[in-house]
Design an enzyme around this catalytic site. Structure first.
Site: not given
Length: 121
Positions: A81-83
């Site tokens: 998941v893209c932070v």
């Protein structure tokens, strides 16, 4: 013959569009085919909503968050998941669903470089 490796980039939310569900179905098909392998599943933009532990669909609706979790568990997959996208949308380590992990775009870049195919949903 070496299996084709895929990176899937999911940009659609868990609910409201069909893109994340189509990505899930595609991932399910890939995981059951010995000629293909999943290198990376990366959730970006609104796709990060797929990682929200507090998503609570109605009893008669398909639970896509749980489906992603089960797919990851059964196939030893990591759900990235893209932070930065997650933080913008209120997804943090506190409400991150199991089997999802926060990571940066560098992870996506490496996955794209090492995959035979990249599909965006």
């Amino acid at each position: 013959m070496k299996p084709l490796s895929y990176t899937l980039v999911i940009m659609g939310p868990a609910y409201g569009t069909q893109s994340a569900y189509c990505a899930y179905q595609f991932a399910q098909t890939l995981s059951s085919n010995t000629n293909h392998s999943i290198n990376n599943i990366f959730f970006y933009a609104d796709g990060v909503y797929n990682a929200n532990h507090f998503t609570d669909p109605a009893n008669d609706e398909f639970d896509l968050v749980k489906a992603w979790q089960n797919l990851a568990k059964q196939n030893a997959l990591k759900l990235k998941v893209c932070v930065a996208a997650a933080q913008r949308r209120g997804i943090s380590i506190e409400n991150l669903a199991e089997h999802f992990e926060l990571t940066g775009l560098g992870e996506l870049s490496e996955a794209v470089a090492s995959s035979d195919r990249v599909l965006q949903f």
